[in-house]
Design a protein around this motif. Structure first.
Motif, mmCIF file in Angstrom:
data_model
loop_
_atom_site.group_PDB
_atom_site.id
_atom_site.type_symbol
_atom_site.label_atom_id
_atom_site.label_comp_id
_atom_site.label_asym_id
_atom_site.label_seq_id
_atom_site.Cartn_x
_atom_site.Cartn_y
_atom_site.Cartn_z
ATOM 1 N N HIS A 47 0.821 -1.203 0.000
ATOM 2 C CA HIS A 47 0.000 0.000 0.000
ATOM 3 C C HIS A 47 0.866 1.269 0.000
ATOM 4 C CE1 HIS A 47 -2.412 3.278 1.689
ATOM 5 N NE2 HIS A 47 -3.421 2.701 1.073
ATOM 6 N N ASP A 48 1.979 1.224 0.752
ATOM 7 C CA ASP A 48 2.819 2.417 0.934
ATOM 8 C C ASP A 48 3.775 2.687 -0.228
ATOM 9 O OD1 ASP A 48 1.744 3.124 3.350
ATOM 10 O OD2 ASP A 48 3.251 2.100 4.556
ATOM 11 N N ALA A 49 4.033 1.666 -1.042
ATOM 12 C CA ALA A 49 5.040 1.817 -2.115
ATOM 13 C C ALA A 49 4.798 3.040 -3.010
ATOM 14 C CB ALA A 49 5.126 0.540 -2.942
ATOM 15 N N PRO A 50 3.554 3.272 -3.495
ATOM 16 C CA PRO A 50 3.352 4.459 -4.348
ATOM 17 C C PRO A 50 3.658 5.765 -3.609
ATOM 18 C CG PRO A 50 1.475 2.962 -4.508
ATOM 19 C CD PRO A 50 2.318 2.475 -3.376
ATOM 20 N N GLN A 51 3.316 5.825 -2.323
ATOM 21 C CA GLN A 51 3.581 7.033 -1.525
ATOM 22 C C GLN A 51 5.083 7.258 -1.360
ATOM 23 O OE1 GLN A 51 1.311 9.402 -0.274
ATOM 24 N NE2 GLN A 51 3.278 10.438 -0.004
#
Lengths: 197, 89
Positions: free
Chosen positions: A155-159
């Motif tokens: 979930h955090d990878a794009p951020q």
């Protein structure tokens, strides 16, 4: 104490979990464990997360003041939070390998879901609690926190990527400014070495 | 010879900047600084005219050091960040 005394052979247990992210990022956590007395654990998280953390750590050590401007930017701030969260979760997943103590840490991390210190805010409470069931079945040996870790990193990878781009933009703009003749000349006025010419 | 000795040991004269030049340079350094809040920059620039030479020198040296440190930091890390960004694309 030898392997025979402890009743453990030199058998290597390996758990490998892979998950392909939406934007074609492969996330991988590889954990190897060899006996209770000789635990070799290796966790390979996304290289970019590890590298970004290294850079951020160097940044903190070499120029803590730059944190200020980075923290002021929403995208970078969220990226830093996501990176720190990923590291903590990976650490807990490693600790989760150790029966009893690791389970306690993993349970504490799950309990934190009901507080403001939730380390896996994008993983449902059902998954967090359900994974503990697997822990019980494996006698506390399975590092089930890795499941939540992977889901959260996914979930955090794009951020994290967004923060990386933003950081690059901020650094590049500031570097351009300080390398300009105008700033260099201004700095030279106060530089004791360049005063004597 | 005494005269030659004097020529060899003659120090170059120090280039002293006037207070006005220092204040002008300080304004430039404040503008580019990342240590000073953007909201406070105008206020600080407005106060330069009231500053004495000692205060101008102190703040100027601090901000000049920021430029020096930042240059080194970007030299060491911007390339790494760039290659990391390329890898993630």
């Amino acid at each position: 104490m030898t392997d025979q005394e402890t009743g453990h052979n030199d058998e290597t247990q390996e758990i490998r979990i892979k998950s392909a992210g939406h934007d074609d990022i492969t996330q991988e956590i590889e954990i190897k464990s060899r006996g209770h007395n000789d635990i070799t654990q290796e966790i390979n998280i996304q290289p970019e997360v590890a590298e970004l953390t290294k850079i951020f750590t160097e940044l903190g050590a070499s120029n803590e003041l730059l944190w200020k401007v980075m923290w002021a930017d929403k995208d970078v701030r969220e990226s830093l939070k996501a990176t720190a969260r990923a590291l903590l979760n990976v650490g807990i997943s490693i600790a989760d390998f150790v029966p009893v103590i690791g389970d306690a840490i993993s349970l504490l991390a799950d309990a934190a879901k009901w507080t403001q210190f939730d380390l896996t805010p994008n993983v449902s409470k059902e998954i967090a609690v359900g994974s503990e069931g697997l822990e019980l079945l494996s006698g506390g040996f399975l590092p089930t926190h890795a499941i939540e870790t992977i889901l959260q990193i996914r979930h955090d990878a794009p951020q994290i990527k967004k923060g990386l781009k933003r950081t690059k933009k901020i650094w590049t703009a500031h570097e351009k400014a300080i390398k300009s003749k105008r700033v260099a000349d201004a700095a030279a006025v106060f530089d004791s070495k360049s005063k004597e010419t | 010879m005494p005269q030659q000795f004097l020529i060899v040991n003659q120090k170059k004269p120090k280039m002293t900047k006037s207070l006005a030049q220092k204040k002008q340079a300080l304004e430039v350094l404040i503008e580019q600084s990342i240590l000073i809040d953007v909201d406070r920059k105008d206020e600080l620039i407005a106060k330069i005219s009231q500053m004495d030479e000692e205060a101008v020198d102190a703040l100027g040296k601090f901000l000049a050091l920021e430029v020096k440190t930042a240059k080194k930091f970007y030299h060491d890390n911007l390339g790494k960040l760039d290659s990391l960004d390329t890898k993630t694309n």
